[in-house]
Design a protein around this motif. Sequence first.
Motif, PDB file in Angstrom:
ATOM      1  N   SER A 105     -34.894 -36.439  30.934  1.00 38.03           N
ATOM      2  CA  SER A 105     -34.369 -35.085  31.237  1.00 38.03           C
ATOM      3  C   SER A 105     -35.309 -34.747  32.556  1.00 38.03           C
ATOM      4  O   SER A 105     -36.518 -35.042  32.699  1.00 38.03           O
ATOM      5  CB  SER A 105     -34.853 -34.150  29.979  1.00 38.03           C
ATOM      6  OG  SER A 105     -34.490 -32.887  30.491  1.00 38.03           O
ATOM      7  N   TYR A 115     -36.235 -31.613  32.639  1.00 39.10           N
ATOM      8  CA  TYR A 115     -37.132 -30.557  32.574  1.00 39.10           C
ATOM      9  C   TYR A 115     -37.836 -30.762  31.045  1.00 39.10           C
ATOM     10  O   TYR A 115     -37.392 -31.648  30.300  1.00 39.10           O
ATOM     11  CB  TYR A 115     -35.839 -29.270  31.750  1.00 39.10           C
ATOM     12  CG  TYR A 115     -36.662 -27.957  31.548  1.00 39.10           C
ATOM     13  CD1 TYR A 115     -36.862 -27.313  32.433  1.00 39.10           C
ATOM     14  CD2 TYR A 115     -36.623 -27.475  30.001  1.00 39.10           C
ATOM     15  CE1 TYR A 115     -37.554 -26.053  32.311  1.00 39.10           C
ATOM     16  CE2 TYR A 115     -37.170 -26.405  29.967  1.00 39.10           C
ATOM     17  CZ  TYR A 115     -37.626 -25.837  30.811  1.00 39.10           C
ATOM     18  OH  TYR A 115     -38.316 -24.382  30.601  1.00 39.10           O
ATOM     19  N   TRP A 120     -38.662 -30.333  28.076  1.00 38.45           N
ATOM     20  CA  TRP A 120     -38.382 -29.711  26.972  1.00 38.45           C
ATOM     21  C   TRP A 120     -39.505 -29.375  25.871  1.00 38.45           C
ATOM     22  O   TRP A 120     -39.772 -28.565  25.016  1.00 38.45           O
ATOM     23  CB  TRP A 120     -37.057 -30.155  26.138  1.00 38.45           C
ATOM     24  CG  TRP A 120     -35.882 -29.991  26.888  1.00 38.45           C
ATOM     25  CD1 TRP A 120     -35.048 -30.963  27.652  1.00 38.45           C
ATOM     26  CD2 TRP A 120     -35.289 -28.708  27.160  1.00 38.45           C
ATOM     27  NE1 TRP A 120     -34.164 -30.224  28.259  1.00 38.45           N
ATOM     28  CE2 TRP A 120     -34.127 -29.162  28.013  1.00 38.45           C
ATOM     29  CE3 TRP A 120     -35.413 -27.418  26.642  1.00 38.45           C
ATOM     30  CZ2 TRP A 120     -33.200 -28.200  28.237  1.00 38.45           C
ATOM     31  CZ3 TRP A 120     -34.517 -26.349  26.948  1.00 38.45           C
ATOM     32  CH2 TRP A 120     -33.174 -26.616  27.691  1.00 38.45           C
ATOM     33  N   GLU A 121     -40.373 -30.682  25.617  1.00 37.53           N
ATOM     34  CA  GLU A 121     -41.479 -30.588  24.910  1.00 37.53           C
ATOM     35  C   GLU A 121     -42.293 -29.457  25.068  1.00 37.53           C
ATOM     36  O   GLU A 121     -43.101 -28.794  24.140  1.00 37.53           O
ATOM     37  CB  GLU A 121     -41.803 -32.016  24.578  1.00 37.53           C
ATOM     38  CG  GLU A 121     -41.187 -33.108  24.141  1.00 37.53           C
ATOM     39  CD  GLU A 121     -40.518 -32.877  22.761  1.00 37.53           C
ATOM     40  OE1 GLU A 121     -41.387 -32.230  22.046  1.00 37.53           O
ATOM     41  OE2 GLU A 121     -39.571 -33.211  22.377  1.00 37.53           O
ATOM     42  N   ARG A 138     -39.886 -25.709  25.525  1.00 45.41           N
ATOM     43  CA  ARG A 138     -38.768 -25.261  24.816  1.00 45.41           C
ATOM     44  C   ARG A 138     -39.463 -23.970  24.028  1.00 45.41           C
ATOM     45  O   ARG A 138     -40.497 -23.717  23.454  1.00 45.41           O
ATOM     46  CB  ARG A 138     -38.494 -26.277  23.515  1.00 45.41           C
ATOM     47  CG  ARG A 138     -37.529 -26.134  22.791  1.00 45.41           C
ATOM     48  CD  ARG A 138     -37.284 -27.044  21.642  1.00 45.41           C
ATOM     49  NE  ARG A 138     -36.510 -28.530  22.122  1.00 45.41           N
ATOM     50  CZ  ARG A 138     -37.487 -29.409  22.250  1.00 45.41           C
ATOM     51  NH1 ARG A 138     -38.848 -29.487  21.781  1.00 45.41           N
ATOM     52  NH2 ARG A 138     -36.759 -30.419  22.894  1.00 45.41           N
ATOM     53  N   ASP A 167     -30.243 -28.897  25.640  1.00 42.06           N
ATOM     54  CA  ASP A 167     -31.187 -29.503  24.782  1.00 42.06           C
ATOM     55  C   ASP A 167     -30.460 -29.364  23.381  1.00 42.06           C
ATOM     56  O   ASP A 167     -30.522 -28.379  22.824  1.00 42.06           O
ATOM     57  CB  ASP A 167     -32.580 -29.125  24.569  1.00 42.06           C
ATOM     58  CG  ASP A 167     -33.145 -29.918  23.542  1.00 42.06           C
ATOM     59  OD1 ASP A 167     -32.942 -31.141  23.415  1.00 42.06           O
ATOM     60  OD2 ASP A 167     -34.246 -29.316  23.005  1.00 42.06           O
ATOM     61  N   SER A 219     -30.538 -25.403  23.153  1.00 39.53           N
ATOM     62  CA  SER A 219     -31.203 -24.590  24.303  1.00 39.53           C
ATOM     63  C   SER A 219     -30.435 -24.833  25.571  1.00 39.53           C
ATOM     64  O   SER A 219     -29.822 -26.060  25.461  1.00 39.53           O
ATOM     65  CB  SER A 219     -32.731 -25.049  24.448  1.00 39.53           C
ATOM     66  OG  SER A 219     -33.331 -24.407  23.387  1.00 39.53           O
ATOM     67  N   ASN A 275     -34.394 -20.279  30.413  1.00 42.84           N
ATOM     68  CA  ASN A 275     -34.399 -21.076  29.299  1.00 42.84           C
ATOM     69  C   ASN A 275     -33.690 -20.263  28.127  1.00 42.84           C
ATOM     70  O   ASN A 275     -34.212 -19.307  27.642  1.00 42.84           O
ATOM     71  CB  ASN A 275     -35.669 -21.614  28.781  1.00 42.84           C
ATOM     72  CG  ASN A 275     -35.272 -22.517  27.629  1.00 42.84           C
ATOM     73  OD1 ASN A 275     -34.316 -22.903  27.031  1.00 42.84           O
ATOM     74  ND2 ASN A 275     -36.699 -23.177  27.131  1.00 42.84           N
ATOM     75  N   ARG A 298     -31.998 -20.011  24.092  1.00 38.67           N
ATOM     76  CA  ARG A 298     -32.015 -20.843  22.969  1.00 38.67           C
ATOM     77  C   ARG A 298     -31.449 -19.874  21.894  1.00 38.67           C
ATOM     78  O   ARG A 298     -31.844 -18.527  22.002  1.00 38.67           O
ATOM     79  CB  ARG A 298     -33.305 -21.277  22.431  1.00 38.67           C
ATOM     80  CG  ARG A 298     -33.190 -22.077  21.149  1.00 38.67           C
ATOM     81  CD  ARG A 298     -34.713 -22.407  20.715  1.00 38.67           C
ATOM     82  NE  ARG A 298     -34.424 -23.032  19.510  1.00 38.67           N
ATOM     83  CZ  ARG A 298     -35.370 -23.537  18.607  1.00 38.67           C
ATOM     84  NH1 ARG A 298     -36.710 -23.335  18.778  1.00 38.67           N
ATOM     85  NH2 ARG A 298     -34.881 -23.951  17.343  1.00 38.67           N
ATOM     86  N   TYR A 306     -36.674 -25.013  37.397  1.00 40.05           N
ATOM     87  CA  TYR A 306     -36.047 -25.974  37.199  1.00 40.05           C
ATOM     88  C   TYR A 306     -35.547 -26.437  38.572  1.00 40.05           C
ATOM     89  O   TYR A 306     -35.222 -25.916  39.573  1.00 40.05           O
ATOM     90  CB  TYR A 306     -34.557 -25.499  36.577  1.00 40.05           C
ATOM     91  CG  TYR A 306     -33.683 -26.787  36.062  1.00 40.05           C
ATOM     92  CD1 TYR A 306     -34.243 -27.460  34.984  1.00 40.05           C
ATOM     93  CD2 TYR A 306     -32.526 -26.986  36.689  1.00 40.05           C
ATOM     94  CE1 TYR A 306     -33.527 -28.629  34.574  1.00 40.05           C
ATOM     95  CE2 TYR A 306     -31.685 -27.975  36.217  1.00 40.05           C
ATOM     96  CZ  TYR A 306     -32.291 -28.885  35.113  1.00 40.05           C
ATOM     97  OH  TYR A 306     -31.463 -29.846  34.933  1.00 40.05           O
TER      98      TYR A 306
END
Length: 481
Positions: free
Chosen positions: A143, A145, A147-148, A151, A271, A276, A297, A299, A318
């Motif tokens: 990815s 981005y 995410w971990e 997010r 994601d 998300s 972002n 979600r 991003y």
Amino acid sequence: MYPRRGFSLSILPLNSNLKNVFRNLVQRQFFTKYGFNFREKLSGIKSIEDINNKIREIVRKGQVYKLFLEESPSNRSGRNNVIKVWLHHCECVAAQRLRRCQQMFTLYSKWWEEKAFKEYMKRMRQNLTRRTRDFAFGSVGISAYNWEKYRITDEEIKKNEQEFDYINVLKENTICLACDPSQKDVDDMKVCACGTMKTPKTYEDWALFIVKPDLVIWRRLHPSGSGQYEYKMFGTYNDVSAEDFLNVQIDIDYRRSWDTSAVVLEHGETDESSNSDIIYWELLWPRLFVNRDYVFNRRYLIDEESKYIFILNKSTEYPKFPKYPDKYRIDDYWSCMVIRPHDGDMKKPGIEFTLTYYDNPGVSIPSSVTTWVAMRAMPDFLDKLREATKHYKEFCLREGTSKACKEIIEAERAAEAQRQKDKLDYCSLLRNSNRTLTQDTVKDKRSGNNKDISSSDVCGVHTNNHGNRFKYLQPLYYFFQ
């Protein structure tokens, strides 16, 4: 202009140019004499075949050059030398012209190729920044981005579970029951009279801003000291479902069709494990200002236990959407919406929702202008959102491609198939009933021309049941009368 090199002056007369050579030939009647001979040789030609034969004969004997040479060996040698020099001169000139053309071509091609190469590299660099990088990462399963790291967590979502309880506290502490209900303008909006006093009635700095029959809005200055307001809303709609209200907000294809303030809406990355998405949004601003754009972002979470739907947005960075010089990037933006169905069924109409959001537009605007815009822009947007939710099913059946639209299309197909099956079952039952009651109907048939229009007409079974007491036993009599 072009010096003659490698030739002795002894082989050239004083006036040894091509013009003087031809003048000498004319004076000696060269063309007249040999022209006459040439005409004599052509006099016997009567067809194309004769021409071909003559040409073959001349070429075979090698006498073509004799038409242009004199009989005197000395004159012939001098003329040959002049022609050789002249041919060499033409060759030098032609070679120099070709060399200069080649140099000019090389120069311009090199210059244009360098310019084109620079332009190509510039565009390639832009594409790598905006588009290619995420495709390259996606091709290897990585990815673009993190995410971990970025997010939106479950803990951030769960913080908003008590929003409806907090709304009730705000209502009790800020809405004055003694306000005159007649304080409404042409837009059917009423600002509480307490909010117009020097010391408005507030709760934790939240002051009542707009009151409508189905919408209440509060605002307060943001603690960051930017001079901008953050807003909190509470609305209740009886004609839309919670599921459609969610899908309308996350389906950016549909939002492009109804949200006129959205100049650009693009999807960056998804994601699926956490529902998300990375969204780019360009917001239309008045002509005196440049447009604002957001990269955030988003979600959403559906809590089956509490029957709540959470939608959280938070600004982020991003690589596919860098900052553009002709737009102003909103870097400080967040929002949270909580949706609750009235009776716990997310597919049935009837919802309540809360929305809290803040963004810093990056420009100092007088509070009077901000108030005027907010009082009209926010209710107008929510009205558009409500109307768009009502027509979301029509959009899905017409041109929708999202996951929610596909589910709606499948459900509609299944419902239509069930309706057709039920209709066939009723018609089959009606035909069987008519066969059973045929004998009794014939016996009890009454005279008259009037025909009773029963449910059998719907299924294509035409019987004269006027006055038939058994028609009340038919299953579809009560559905189609």
